[in-house]
Motif scaffolding. Structure first.
Motif, PDB file in Angstrom:
ATOM      1  N   PRO A  24       0.833  -1.205   0.000  1.00  0.00           N
ATOM      2  CA  PRO A  24       0.000   0.000   0.000  1.00  0.00           C
ATOM      3  C   PRO A  24       0.867   1.254   0.000  1.00  0.00           C
ATOM      4  O   PRO A  24       2.011   1.243   0.467  1.00  0.00           O
ATOM      5  CB  PRO A  24      -0.786  -0.125   1.314  1.00  0.00           C
ATOM      6  N   SER A  25       0.317   2.331  -0.523  1.00  0.00           N
ATOM      7  CA  SER A  25       1.011   3.617  -0.519  1.00  0.00           C
ATOM      8  C   SER A  25       0.858   4.284   0.858  1.00  0.00           C
ATOM      9  O   SER A  25      -0.047   3.947   1.612  1.00  0.00           O
ATOM     10  CB  SER A  25       0.415   4.527  -1.589  1.00  0.00           C
ATOM     11  N   PRO A  26       1.751   5.236   1.165  1.00  0.00           N
ATOM     12  CA  PRO A  26       1.688   5.901   2.479  1.00  0.00           C
ATOM     13  C   PRO A  26       0.328   6.552   2.766  1.00  0.00           C
ATOM     14  O   PRO A  26      -0.078   6.647   3.928  1.00  0.00           O
ATOM     15  CB  PRO A  26       2.786   6.960   2.383  1.00  0.00           C
ATOM     16  N   PHE A  27      -0.374   6.961   1.702  1.00  0.00           N
ATOM     17  CA  PHE A  27      -1.658   7.623   1.924  1.00  0.00           C
ATOM     18  C   PHE A  27      -2.830   6.647   2.028  1.00  0.00           C
ATOM     19  O   PHE A  27      -3.959   7.067   2.261  1.00  0.00           O
ATOM     20  CB  PHE A  27      -1.928   8.646   0.815  1.00  0.00           C
ATOM     21  N   HIS A  28      -2.567   5.364   1.878  1.00  0.00           N
ATOM     22  CA  HIS A  28      -3.622   4.347   2.024  1.00  0.00           C
ATOM     23  C   HIS A  28      -3.828   4.015   3.503  1.00  0.00           C
ATOM     24  O   HIS A  28      -3.749   2.861   3.913  1.00  0.00           O
ATOM     25  CB  HIS A  28      -3.256   3.075   1.256  1.00  0.00           C
ATOM     26  N   THR A  29      -4.092   5.020   4.255  1.00  0.00           N
ATOM     27  CA  THR A  29      -4.152   4.875   5.696  1.00  0.00           C
ATOM     28  C   THR A  29      -5.583   4.851   6.207  1.00  0.00           C
ATOM     29  O   THR A  29      -6.495   5.433   5.604  1.00  0.00           O
ATOM     30  CB  THR A  29      -3.367   6.026   6.361  1.00  0.00           C
ATOM     31  N   ALA A  30      -5.778   4.145   7.298  1.00  0.00           N
ATOM     32  CA  ALA A  30      -7.047   4.189   8.028  1.00  0.00           C
ATOM     33  C   ALA A  30      -6.796   5.161   9.178  1.00  0.00           C
ATOM     34  O   ALA A  30      -6.885   6.372   9.023  1.00  0.00           O
ATOM     35  CB  ALA A  30      -7.402   2.792   8.531  1.00  0.00           C
ATOM     36  N   ILE A  31      -6.430   4.602  10.300  1.00  0.00           N
ATOM     37  CA  ILE A  31      -5.850   5.370  11.395  1.00  0.00           C
ATOM     38  C   ILE A  31      -4.344   5.397  11.132  1.00  0.00           C
ATOM     39  O   ILE A  31      -3.803   4.425  10.593  1.00  0.00           O
ATOM     40  CB  ILE A  31      -6.228   4.678  12.729  1.00  0.00           C
ATOM     41  N   HIS A  91      -6.462  13.231  14.709  1.00  0.00           N
ATOM     42  CA  HIS A  91      -5.700  11.981  14.609  1.00  0.00           C
ATOM     43  C   HIS A  91      -6.468  10.914  13.827  1.00  0.00           C
ATOM     44  O   HIS A  91      -5.875  10.043  13.192  1.00  0.00           O
ATOM     45  CB  HIS A  91      -5.365  11.466  16.015  1.00  0.00           C
ATOM     46  N   PHE A  92      -7.795  10.992  13.867  1.00  0.00           N
ATOM     47  CA  PHE A  92      -8.629   9.994  13.203  1.00  0.00           C
ATOM     48  C   PHE A  92      -9.225  10.523  11.902  1.00  0.00           C
ATOM     49  O   PHE A  92     -10.230  10.023  11.422  1.00  0.00           O
ATOM     50  CB  PHE A  92      -9.744   9.541  14.154  1.00  0.00           C
ATOM     51  N   SER A  93      -8.592  11.520  11.337  1.00  0.00           N
ATOM     52  CA  SER A  93      -9.109  12.152  10.127  1.00  0.00           C
ATOM     53  C   SER A  93      -8.166  12.002   8.939  1.00  0.00           C
ATOM     54  O   SER A  93      -8.135  12.829   8.033  1.00  0.00           O
ATOM     55  CB  SER A  93      -9.382  13.641  10.392  1.00  0.00           C
ATOM     56  N   HIS A  94      -7.371  10.925   8.964  1.00  0.00           N
ATOM     57  CA  HIS A  94      -6.434  10.658   7.871  1.00  0.00           C
ATOM     58  C   HIS A  94      -6.872   9.485   7.015  1.00  0.00           C
ATOM     59  O   HIS A  94      -6.104   8.991   6.185  1.00  0.00           O
ATOM     60  CB  HIS A  94      -5.031  10.394   8.443  1.00  0.00           C
ATOM     61  N   CYS A  95      -8.080   9.023   7.211  1.00  0.00           N
ATOM     62  CA  CYS A  95      -8.570   7.848   6.480  1.00  0.00           C
ATOM     63  C   CYS A  95      -8.603   8.127   4.979  1.00  0.00           C
ATOM     64  O   CYS A  95      -9.097   9.175   4.543  1.00  0.00           O
ATOM     65  CB  CYS A  95      -9.968   7.486   6.979  1.00  0.00           C
ATOM     66  N   TYR A  96      -8.112   7.172   4.206  1.00  0.00           N
ATOM     67  CA  TYR A  96      -8.114   7.323   2.743  1.00  0.00           C
ATOM     68  C   TYR A  96      -9.539   7.473   2.211  1.00  0.00           C
ATOM     69  O   TYR A  96      -9.776   8.185   1.235  1.00  0.00           O
ATOM     70  CB  TYR A  96      -7.446   6.105   2.096  1.00  0.00           C
TER      71      TYR A  96
END
Lengths: 170, 170
Positions: free
Chosen positions: A45-52, B13-18
């Motif tokens: 996954p890419s760095p921006f494919h983030t959940a938390i 902190h929880f607002s980075h979700c793809y």
């Protein structure tokens, strides 16, 4: 791995998938291969494919399971028919249902392995289970019910039967 | 719609979700709102979010269901507790399981509506069903089991309890 991926055998018209199409320049380009009786896909996954922060987005995990399992469905059908993936008719499966259990947060920044296990091969329906692992630890498990592309999704071109649906039904 | 979306109440902190994080510059920025007892999200896939040409990628549909339902889980919990979404402790749910049935191909190029229906609100677990429609026709249905973010995913910062997990358990 040297050999062609399952997805590389899809006809051009069916190679625009955002998840696994070789012709989708914006896509994820997921690639699946046999590993004995199982199928395997490795994906970073890419760095921006983030959940938390620090963990992989669940929708991406679902996407990887989806494309890996539909690719496995095609490969399993060729295998069940005793023929190579470059023989006609070409097969393309789509997803009828997808289930994912997220067992633990999936760490971001390392390659993920998606391992598929064929559970059932019918004439037009294949069931594939999948495990998603990071550093050998299973983080998610899924199951896909895949069906052969229905005729009304075939392209309107010179060939009305590019994947051999009519041929298979006759 | 004028009002703030469910996801706009998530702590930074929880607002980075793809899928739905307002702080993820590469993300989909899915936004969910109440529509009476249901929740609603309208989303226009990009031209490259394709499965087979002309149809929406299934993994994207799964992603939209995922983020809409976890957002709805948080909103439903605030509502069940009789308090506004800008009150403490802030709530963030993640997905324990996701199921999607793809009922028919979803056309690409028009806005999709994801409608959520809260099925169950527990102390730390919420179940939300979803219907994905295009031009009023249901193309997919899904269900998400969402759980309150577990404590080990909290950020290591000055505040060890930014979403009030400890407070809620005490």
């Amino acid at each position: 791995m040297g050999q062609k991926a399952f997805q590389d055998y899809y006809p051009d018209h069916f190679s625009h998938c955002y998840g696994c199409g070789r012709l989708n320049e914006h896509g994820l380009h997921l690639k699946s291969y046999w590993d004995g009786a199982d199928s395997i896909c490795t994906f970073s996954p890419s760095p921006f494919h983030t959940a938390i922060p620090g963990y992989v987005y669940g929708g991406l995990i679902a996407s990887a399971i989806d494309c890996h399992c539909t690719g496995t469905a095609a490969a399993a059908t060729y295998r069940a028919e005793g023929r190579a993936m470059d023989t006609e008719p070409r097969l393309r499966f789509v997803t009828a249902s997808l289930h994912v259990d997220y067992l633990r947060p999936t760490p971001l920044g390392i390659p993920l392995e998606i391992r598929g296990q064929v559970k059932e091969v019918g004439k037009r329906k294949v069931v594939v289970a999948a495990l998603v692992s990071a550093r050998g630890q299973v983080c998610a498990r899924g199951e896909v019910v895949a069906v052969l592309v229905p005729e009304h999704l075939l392209p309107d071109g010179a060939s009305k039967d590019p994947i051999g649906v009519k041929e298979r039904e006759s």
